[in-house]
Design an enzyme around this catalytic site. Structure first.
Site: not given
Length: 317
Positions: A119, A184, A314
């Site tokens: 991204r 992640k 976050r």
């Protein structure tokens, strides 16, 4: 290039996870032992973990499950193209460069990306044969506005497939990541091509950490996790098949049918989070998404929707 062909053949030989002597390999490729050492150096630069023991030779840290067109077709019979690219700059870019010859659902998958991106143009770590690097082309007849929320649908599809294949509790993170144990696991990159006409041409890129080791810390600067060993050919086939079905549903019905699935998989549901918007930090409690794909944030008892390309989510725990 001949050297790349030799390197790919060397990987095929080493993929069994057994030791192969330098002498054996030098004879096979008709080069010197020093030449084999140079090949091994390149493979390490590609992210492969190899050990070398004097008298035994070279061995990969673990077996490689190489992509195989025949195996993929055994799992998924389709008139759509699924192209295997051993070495490519970027699977997304490969499809972007070929849009005029593609139809919705055409895919490509790579063993190694030299210029993988995430991204906002960020570099993505993409070692050889360790992860999944997958891209699909899709034509949205309703135009680019219809792409709102598309990355969320892709996240739901991939999360459910990975849950099925691994038995692990994979979650989605707004707007384009998958998480496992608050780390992640995968990223999704949806890019559109500038074309004339009313329809929109989009490329959906999916990267999943499977068996990655020793990532470049200059690129991977957040907590990450591997899914573990799965049949990569089956994974490619399932994503190509199920994503095509779900994108057709998304085109017809929008995001509304997928909101319950998002709630079921939402990693940050009802948890304190912070949004990074430029230099601003906005705090609140995550409350899912709406039918436009916006993130819903509870602040002082009120719900506010946030959407846009320059927002990062976050944890705030």
């Amino acid at each position: 290039m001949r050297i790349n062909q030799n390197l790919l053949k060397l990987i095929e030989i080493l993929a069994d996870g057994q030791f192969h002597s330098g002498e054996e390999l030098a004879t096979y490729f008709d080069i010197t032992r020093a030449g084999i050492n140079k090949y091994i150096k390149v493979l390490r630069e590609w992210g492969l973990v190899l050990s070398s023991i004097q008298g035994k030779g070279y061995c990969l840290a673990s077996k490689l499950d190489l992509l195989n067109e025949v195996k993929i077709k055994q799992y998924y019979q389709s008139d759509n193209r699924i192209e295997i690219l051993p070495i490519i700059d970027s699977t997304n870019q490969y499809l972007l460069d070929r849009i005029d010859s593609l139809k919705s659902g055409d895919c490509c998958v790579a063993e190694f990306q030299t210029q993988a991106r995430g991204r906002r143009g960020r570099q993505w770590f993409a070692p050889f044969g360790s992860n999944l690097y997958f891209s699909m082309y899709w034509r949205l007849e309703q135009g680019i506005a219809a792409a709102m929320g598309l990355s969320l649908v892709v996240g739901i599809v991939v999360a459910d497939i990975l849950r099925e294949l691994s038995g692990q509790d994979i979650k989605v993170k707004w707007p384009n990541d998958l998480y496992l144990q608050d780390k992640k696991l995968a990223g999704i990159l949806v890019e559109s091509a500038s074309k004339t006409g009313d329809c929109a041409h989009v490329i959906i890129g999916i990267g999943v950490n499977l068996m990655m080791t020793q990532p470049d810390t200059n690129i991977v600067n957040q907590k990450w996790i591997n899914l573990g060993e799965v049949d990569r050919n089956l994974l490619v086939a399932k994503i190509a098949q199920i994503l095509k079905v779900k994108l057709l549903e998304f085109e017809q019905k929008g995001l509304a049918p997928f909101i319950k699935d998002w709630s079921r998989l939402d990693n940050f549901a009802n948890r304190p989070v912070k949004l990074l918007i430029g230099n601003d930090i906005i705090r609140g409690i995550a409350k899912g998404i709406n039918e436009q794909g916006a993130l819903l944030l509870e602040q002082e008892g009120k719900i506010k929707a946030y959407i846009g390309g320059e927002i990062s989510l976050r944890s705030d725990e």
